[in-house]
Design a protein around this motif. Structure first.
Motif, PDB file in Angstrom:
ATOM      1  N   ASN A 160     -29.927  -2.773 -29.329  1.00 35.26           N
ATOM      2  CA  ASN A 160     -30.414  -2.348 -28.269  1.00 35.26           C
ATOM      3  C   ASN A 160     -29.665  -1.571 -27.262  1.00 35.26           C
ATOM      4  O   ASN A 160     -28.639  -1.715 -28.046  1.00 35.26           O
ATOM      5  CB  ASN A 160     -30.222  -3.849 -27.242  1.00 35.26           C
ATOM      6  CG  ASN A 160     -31.399  -5.174 -26.951  1.00 35.26           C
ATOM      7  OD1 ASN A 160     -32.345  -4.918 -27.990  1.00 35.26           O
ATOM      8  ND2 ASN A 160     -30.728  -6.069 -26.382  1.00 35.26           N
ATOM      9  N   VAL A 161     -30.099  -0.548 -27.658  1.00 35.99           N
ATOM     10  CA  VAL A 161     -29.846   0.979 -27.215  1.00 35.99           C
ATOM     11  C   VAL A 161     -30.503   1.143 -24.953  1.00 35.99           C
ATOM     12  O   VAL A 161     -31.108   0.895 -24.623  1.00 35.99           O
ATOM     13  CB  VAL A 161     -30.125   1.946 -27.636  1.00 35.99           C
ATOM     14  CG1 VAL A 161     -29.983   3.102 -27.028  1.00 35.99           C
ATOM     15  CG2 VAL A 161     -30.017   2.243 -28.434  1.00 35.99           C
ATOM     16  N   LEU A 162     -29.884   1.534 -24.576  1.00 33.89           N
ATOM     17  CA  LEU A 162     -29.653   1.710 -23.360  1.00 33.89           C
ATOM     18  C   LEU A 162     -29.071   3.229 -23.029  1.00 33.89           C
ATOM     19  O   LEU A 162     -27.714   3.822 -23.367  1.00 33.89           O
ATOM     20  CB  LEU A 162     -28.022   1.068 -22.353  1.00 33.89           C
ATOM     21  CG  LEU A 162     -28.699   1.280 -20.618  1.00 33.89           C
ATOM     22  CD1 LEU A 162     -30.519   1.124 -19.825  1.00 33.89           C
ATOM     23  CD2 LEU A 162     -27.931   0.192 -19.531  1.00 33.89           C
ATOM     24  N   ILE A 163     -30.452   4.000 -22.662  1.00 31.87           N
ATOM     25  CA  ILE A 163     -29.932   5.812 -22.521  1.00 31.87           C
ATOM     26  C   ILE A 163     -29.849   6.078 -20.879  1.00 31.87           C
ATOM     27  O   ILE A 163     -30.638   5.257 -20.156  1.00 31.87           O
ATOM     28  CB  ILE A 163     -31.166   6.620 -23.256  1.00 31.87           C
ATOM     29  CG1 ILE A 163     -31.160   6.112 -24.247  1.00 31.87           C
ATOM     30  CG2 ILE A 163     -30.754   7.794 -22.839  1.00 31.87           C
ATOM     31  CD1 ILE A 163     -32.948   7.210 -25.325  1.00 31.87           C
ATOM     32  N   LEU A 164     -28.544   6.678 -20.373  1.00 26.43           N
ATOM     33  CA  LEU A 164     -27.995   6.581 -19.306  1.00 26.43           C
ATOM     34  C   LEU A 164     -28.220   7.979 -19.222  1.00 26.43           C
ATOM     35  O   LEU A 164     -28.373   9.157 -19.763  1.00 26.43           O
ATOM     36  CB  LEU A 164     -26.924   6.170 -18.871  1.00 26.43           C
ATOM     37  CG  LEU A 164     -26.749   4.752 -19.142  1.00 26.43           C
ATOM     38  CD1 LEU A 164     -25.633   4.639 -18.942  1.00 26.43           C
ATOM     39  CD2 LEU A 164     -27.600   4.001 -17.969  1.00 26.43           C
ATOM     40  N   VAL A 271     -39.491  -6.405 -31.995  1.00 23.19           N
ATOM     41  CA  VAL A 271     -39.085  -5.624 -31.654  1.00 23.19           C
ATOM     42  C   VAL A 271     -38.200  -5.056 -31.439  1.00 23.19           C
ATOM     43  O   VAL A 271     -36.828  -5.781 -30.814  1.00 23.19           O
ATOM     44  CB  VAL A 271     -40.098  -5.464 -30.152  1.00 23.19           C
ATOM     45  CG1 VAL A 271     -40.240  -3.923 -29.824  1.00 23.19           C
ATOM     46  CG2 VAL A 271     -41.586  -5.702 -30.528  1.00 23.19           C
ATOM     47  N   ARG A 272     -37.596  -3.650 -31.644  1.00 21.50           N
ATOM     48  CA  ARG A 272     -36.850  -3.428 -31.135  1.00 21.50           C
ATOM     49  C   ARG A 272     -36.501  -2.743 -28.908  1.00 21.50           C
ATOM     50  O   ARG A 272     -37.142  -2.622 -29.468  1.00 21.50           O
ATOM     51  CB  ARG A 272     -35.719  -2.035 -31.693  1.00 21.50           C
ATOM     52  CG  ARG A 272     -34.758  -1.722 -31.603  1.00 21.50           C
ATOM     53  CD  ARG A 272     -34.030  -0.493 -32.649  1.00 21.50           C
ATOM     54  NE  ARG A 272     -32.953  -0.079 -32.209  1.00 21.50           N
ATOM     55  CZ  ARG A 272     -31.680   1.080 -32.640  1.00 21.50           C
ATOM     56  NH1 ARG A 272     -32.881   1.750 -33.676  1.00 21.50           N
ATOM     57  NH2 ARG A 272     -31.155   1.048 -32.707  1.00 21.50           N
ATOM     58  N   ILE A 273     -35.671  -2.898 -28.878  1.00 16.73           N
ATOM     59  CA  ILE A 273     -36.028  -2.547 -27.071  1.00 16.73           C
ATOM     60  C   ILE A 273     -34.873  -1.172 -27.430  1.00 16.73           C
ATOM     61  O   ILE A 273     -33.848  -1.276 -27.293  1.00 16.73           O
ATOM     62  CB  ILE A 273     -35.260  -3.749 -26.306  1.00 16.73           C
ATOM     63  CG1 ILE A 273     -36.216  -4.739 -26.614  1.00 16.73           C
ATOM     64  CG2 ILE A 273     -35.541  -3.127 -25.020  1.00 16.73           C
ATOM     65  CD1 ILE A 273     -37.784  -4.942 -25.894  1.00 16.73           C
ATOM     66  N   ILE A 274     -35.161  -0.081 -26.600  1.00 20.89           N
ATOM     67  CA  ILE A 274     -34.441   1.122 -26.071  1.00 20.89           C
ATOM     68  C   ILE A 274     -35.174   1.454 -24.319  1.00 20.89           C
ATOM     69  O   ILE A 274     -36.183   1.097 -24.216  1.00 20.89           O
ATOM     70  CB  ILE A 274     -34.876   2.607 -27.339  1.00 20.89           C
ATOM     71  CG1 ILE A 274     -34.676   1.753 -28.583  1.00 20.89           C
ATOM     72  CG2 ILE A 274     -33.731   3.465 -26.142  1.00 20.89           C
ATOM     73  CD1 ILE A 274     -34.568   3.299 -29.551  1.00 20.89           C
ATOM     74  N   ALA A 275     -33.908   1.048 -24.029  1.00 22.08           N
ATOM     75  CA  ALA A 275     -33.964   1.216 -22.206  1.00 22.08           C
ATOM     76  C   ALA A 275     -33.610   2.703 -21.627  1.00 22.08           C
ATOM     77  O   ALA A 275     -33.080   2.896 -22.165  1.00 22.08           O
ATOM     78  CB  ALA A 275     -34.214  -0.274 -21.614  1.00 22.08           C
ATOM     79  N   ALA A 276     -33.625   3.193 -20.504  1.00 27.22           N
ATOM     80  CA  ALA A 276     -33.659   4.242 -20.201  1.00 27.22           C
ATOM     81  C   ALA A 276     -33.826   5.074 -18.593  1.00 27.22           C
ATOM     82  O   ALA A 276     -34.764   4.093 -18.362  1.00 27.22           O
ATOM     83  CB  ALA A 276     -34.549   5.654 -20.422  1.00 27.22           C
ATOM     84  N   THR A 277     -32.635   5.014 -18.044  1.00 30.54           N
ATOM     85  CA  THR A 277     -33.573   4.337 -16.464  1.00 30.54           C
ATOM     86  C   THR A 277     -31.620   5.876 -15.486  1.00 30.54           C
ATOM     87  O   THR A 277     -31.260   6.779 -16.767  1.00 30.54           O
ATOM     88  CB  THR A 277     -32.484   3.842 -15.943  1.00 30.54           C
ATOM     89  OG1 THR A 277     -32.723   3.866 -14.457  1.00 30.54           O
ATOM     90  CG2 THR A 277     -30.905   3.375 -15.866  1.00 30.54           C
ATOM     91  N   PRO A 302     -24.878   1.698 -24.765  1.00 26.90           N
ATOM     92  CA  PRO A 302     -24.778   2.672 -24.317  1.00 26.90           C
ATOM     93  C   PRO A 302     -25.135   4.776 -24.641  1.00 26.90           C
ATOM     94  O   PRO A 302     -24.046   4.129 -25.771  1.00 26.90           O
ATOM     95  CB  PRO A 302     -24.132   2.652 -23.059  1.00 26.90           C
ATOM     96  CG  PRO A 302     -23.197   2.576 -23.956  1.00 26.90           C
ATOM     97  CD  PRO A 302     -23.486   1.439 -24.874  1.00 26.90           C
ATOM     98  N   VAL A 303     -25.843   5.709 -24.192  1.00 24.66           N
ATOM     99  CA  VAL A 303     -25.818   6.491 -24.409  1.00 24.66           C
ATOM    100  C   VAL A 303     -26.160   7.412 -23.782  1.00 24.66           C
ATOM    101  O   VAL A 303     -26.967   7.186 -22.568  1.00 24.66           O
ATOM    102  CB  VAL A 303     -27.416   7.355 -25.571  1.00 24.66           C
ATOM    103  CG1 VAL A 303     -27.186   8.544 -26.343  1.00 24.66           C
ATOM    104  CG2 VAL A 303     -27.304   6.239 -26.629  1.00 24.66           C
ATOM    105  N   GLN A 304     -25.146   8.230 -23.074  1.00 24.61           N
ATOM    106  CA  GLN A 304     -25.083   8.975 -21.648  1.00 24.61           C
ATOM    107  C   GLN A 304     -25.812  10.283 -21.992  1.00 24.61           C
ATOM    108  O   GLN A 304     -25.226  10.823 -22.767  1.00 24.61           O
ATOM    109  CB  GLN A 304     -23.658   9.183 -21.545  1.00 24.61           C
ATOM    110  CG  GLN A 304     -23.506  10.123 -19.824  1.00 24.61           C
ATOM    111  CD  GLN A 304     -24.321   8.635 -18.562  1.00 24.61           C
ATOM    112  OE1 GLN A 304     -23.989   8.052 -18.993  1.00 24.61           O
ATOM    113  NE2 GLN A 304     -25.317   9.625 -17.823  1.00 24.61           N
ATOM    114  N   MET A 305     -27.597  10.796 -21.426  1.00 21.56           N
ATOM    115  CA  MET A 305     -27.105  12.075 -21.469  1.00 21.56           C
ATOM    116  C   MET A 305     -26.467  12.794 -20.707  1.00 21.56           C
ATOM    117  O   MET A 305     -26.637  12.652 -19.809  1.00 21.56           O
ATOM    118  CB  MET A 305     -29.232  12.432 -21.470  1.00 21.56           C
ATOM    119  CG  MET A 305     -29.851  11.396 -22.985  1.00 21.56           C
ATOM    120  SD  MET A 305     -29.330  12.884 -24.360  1.00 21.56           S
ATOM    121  CE  MET A 305     -29.875  13.912 -23.757  1.00 21.56           C
ATOM    122  N   PRO A 306     -26.029  14.694 -21.702  1.00 22.77           N
ATOM    123  CA  PRO A 306     -25.302  15.148 -19.954  1.00 22.77           C
ATOM    124  C   PRO A 306     -26.779  16.344 -19.187  1.00 22.77           C
ATOM    125  O   PRO A 306     -27.133  16.547 -20.209  1.00 22.77           O
ATOM    126  CB  PRO A 306     -24.627  15.948 -21.063  1.00 22.77           C
ATOM    127  CG  PRO A 306     -24.955  16.058 -22.735  1.00 22.77           C
ATOM    128  CD  PRO A 306     -25.677  14.599 -22.384  1.00 22.77           C
TER     129      PRO A 306
END
Length: 519
Positions: A160-164, A271-277, A302-306
Motif C-alpha cells: 500500500n502506498v500513501l501519496i502526500l 487489488v492494490r491500494i494507492i491513496a493520496a491526500t 509514504p511518498v511526499q510530493m514536493p
C-alpha cells in the motif's frame, strides 16, 4: 523472469564482469558490447527476444543522442536501465518515448530482478505501457529524483502506498506511474475521488450494490473494487472520507474481501491500494476525523510530493513538457523568452503544477504558436517577486535578517543557493538565544524575525517573582500559549501553525499529544 537477452553497453570488461555474472544468475543471456559500433554490427542485439539495454550513467551521457537514435532504429525500442547513484541523465527527459529505469549502485540482485521485471512488462505490450512511461512525473531536481527513486523501489511490490502533498503537485500522476511500472499494469487502474462523492453514496460506489438494495437501485451494479480486480485502486483525497466509510475500508484492507450493499455474499478481491491526500492526516487523527489504524494500514510506503516552489529548478523542464503536450496536434505550441521565464521563476505557485499547466494553456489560446514575453503574462505573474532558478535579486519570502551574525551569514548563503530548509524553534526560549546551542544543532537555521527576538528580550528583562519560579512549568505554559495562538491564527491547520512557530509539522504533532491539545 522469462529467458531473454539483455544488452550490456560497457567499455570496460572489468566493470562488465560483475553485471554479466548477475544476469546469468537470473537465467538471462547477457550480450556485452563496448560501444555503439559493436551494437550496430551485432545481429543478436536486434532480435525480438532482447529485453533491455543496461549501461552506466557515464556511458549513457557520453553516447547521448547517438544511443537514443540507435535504440529508436531498432525493431522495437528497448527499455534503458541506467546504473546511477544520482538519478537519470538529462537525455532521459528529452527522449520520453523510450522507457528509462534507474538502477542504484552498488547493483543488488533483488533490485536488478525487479527492474528487469518492469522492463519485461513494457516489452509485453501492456495497455498502459505502449513502450514508454506516459505518466512519469517530469523533473530532474534533487527532490524529484528522490520521488522517482521511491516510485521505482515500490512499484514491483503490492505494498500500500500513501501519496502526500499539496493540491496540484501531481499525486495522481505518481499513482499512475507506480501502476504502469508494476506487474499489475495489464489490469485496470481505477481512480476514485473520495471527496467528490457524497458519503452516503461512496459505499455503493466502492463496493457496488444489489438490485433493490435501496431506493433507486433498479439493477445490480459492480463497485470500483470489482472494476479494479487484478489492478490498482487509487483512492484520491482519502482524508475527506467519512469515519463510517473508513471503518469499512479498513476491514477490506485487513481481510481482502467485501460485500455489495444489500448482499451477504462475501467477494474476495485482489487489488492494490494507492491513496493520496493534501490533508494533514496527523492533525486529522488528533482531531478525531481520521482513524489511526487506517492511517497505519495505508501509510506502509509514504511518498511526499514536493510543491513547485521547492523545485523551481524543474520549471524549464515542466514548461517544455506541458507546452509540448498542450500544443501537440493543435498547431498552437508556444515558446517563452528569457524575461517571461524569469517572471515565472519568481512566483510562489500556490496551485503548483496544475496552476502552471492552466497558465500555459491560457497563453496558448491567447498567443497561439508565438513567443511569450514578460509583457504577455497576467499581472500576478509579471509582478511577482521571488528568488528563482535564474538568479533574480528579489526574494519570494523576504524576512528580516536575524540578529546573530553567523546565522545571518548562513541564511544569506542558503538564499543565494535557492535552498528551502526547515527551521526549528525550541521550546526552551532562553537556550535558543545561546550561540553555542545553535552551533550544536547542525543543519538547523534560526529564522526568527526581529519582532520575535524583541519579545524574547522583553521576557528576559522581566524580574523574577519573590521566592523564584518553577522554570519547567513556566516554559511549558509559554509553549502551550504560543501553540494555541499559532493554531488560532492558522485556522486550526497544524501545518500552518508549524510554519508560524518555525518548527517541523511532526514536532508540533508530538507537542500537541504531549500537552493533550487539539487542532
Amino acid at each position: 523472469m522469462v529467458e531473454a537477452k539483455v544488452i550490456v553497453i560497457e567499455p570496460s570488461d572489468l566493470e562488465a564482469n560483475t553485471l554479466l555474472a548477475l544476469l546469468r544468475f537470473l537465467e538471462l543471456e547477457p550480450l556485452h558490447v563496448r560501444d555503439l559500433g559493436e551494437l550496430r554490427q551485432s545481429a543478436q542485439c536486434n532480435t525480438p527476444d532482447c529485453l533491455a539495454v543496461i549501461a552506466r550513467r557515464e556511458t549513457v551521457s557520453a553516447l547521448g543522442a547517438e544511443l537514443v537514435a540507435q535504440l529508436r532504429a531498432m525493431r522495437q525500442p528497448l527499455p534503458v536501465i541506467c546504473i546511477s547513484a544520482d538519478g537519470l541523465p538529462k537525455i532521459a527527459e528529452s527522449s520520453s518515448d523510450l522507457a528509462w529505469f534507474q538502477l542504484e549502485t552498488p547493483v543488488k540482485q533483488r533490485r536488478l530482478s525487479a527492474v528487469l521485471t518492469q522492463a519485461q512488462n513494457i516489452r509485453s505490450g501492456h495497455p498502459t505501457q505502449p513502450g514508454n512511461h506516459r505518466f512519469r512525473p517530469s523533473g530532474a531536481s534533487k527532490a524529484m529524483r528522490a520521488v522517482h527513486r521511491l516510485i521505482e523501489q515500490v512499484a514491483p511490490f503490492d505494498t500500500n502506498v500513501l501519496i502526500l502533498g499539496e493540491s496540484g503537485t501531481g499525486k495522481e500522476m505518481v499513482a499512475r506511474h507506480i501502476h504502469e511500472l508494476s506487474g499489475r499494469a495489464a489490469h485496470p487502474f481505477v481512480p476514485v475521488n473520495c471527496g467528490a462523492i457524497p458519503a452516503d453514496l461512496l459505499e455503493s460506489e466502492l463496493f457496488g450494490h444489489e438490485k433493490g438494495a435501496f431506493t433507486g437501485a433498479l439493477s445490480t451494479r459492480l463497485g470500483r473494487f470489482e472494476f479494479a480486480e487484478g489492478g490498482t485502486l487509487f483512492l484520491d483525497e482519502i482524508g475527506d472520507m467519512s469515519l463510517q466509510m473508513q471503518v469499512k475500508l479498513l476491514r477490506v484492507l485487513q481481510e481482502r474481501s467485501f460485500e455489495r450493499v444489500g448482499s451477504n455474499k462475501t467477494i474476495r478481491c485482489n487489488v492494490r491500494i494507492i491513496a493520496a491526500t493534501h490533508r494533514d492526516l496527523d492533525a486529522a487523527i488528533i482531531a478525531g476525523r481520521f482513524r489511526e489504524d487506517l492511517y497505519y494500514r495505508l501509510n506502509v510506503f509514504p511518498v511526499q510530493m514536493p510543491p513547485l516552489r521547492e523545485r523551481l529548478d524543474d520549471l524549464p523542464v515542466l514548461i517544455e513538457h506541458l507546452v509540448q503536450r498542450q500544443g501537440q496536434g493543435a498547431g498552437r505550441a508556444i515558446q517563452l523568452d528569457q524575461a517571461a521565464m524569469i517572471c515565472l521563476s519568481r512566483n510562489r505557485w500556490p496551485g503548483n503544477v496544475r496552476e502552471l499547466a492552466n497558465l500555459l494553456e491560457r497563453l496558448a489560446i491567447l498567443f497561439p504558436a508565438q513567443t511569450i514575453s514578460a509583457a504577455d503574462l497576467p499581472d500576478r505573474y509579471r509582478n511577482a517577486t521571488g528568488v528563482g532558478w535564474l538568479g533574480s535579486e528579489t526574494r519570494i519570502d523576504a524576512r528580516p535578517a536575524p540578529i546573530l551574525g553567523p546565522v545571518q551569514a548562513a541564511q544569506e548563503s542558503a538564499a543565494e543557493s535557492g535552498s528551502r530548509r526547515e527551521t526549528e524553534f525550541e521550546s526552551e526560549l532562553v537556550s535558543a538565544l545561546e550561540p553555542a546551542e545553535q552551533e550544536a544543532a547542525p543543519g538547523l537555521e534560526r529564522a526568527t524575525e526581529r519582532e520575535s527576538d524583541s519579545v524574547v528580550y522583553e521576557m528576559l528583562d522581566t524580574a523574577l517573582p519573590r521566592g523564584g519560579i518553577d522554570l519547567k512549568d513556566h516554559m511549558s505554559a509559554i509553549e502551550i500559549g504560543l501553540i494555541r495562538k499559532a493554531l488560532e491564527e492558522a485556522d486550526g491547520t497544524v501545518a500552518g501553525a508549524a510554519r508560524l512557530l518555525r518548527i517541523r509539522r511532526t514536532t508540533l504533532v508530538e507537542k500537541l499529544r504531549k500537552y493533550r491539545l487539539s487542532a
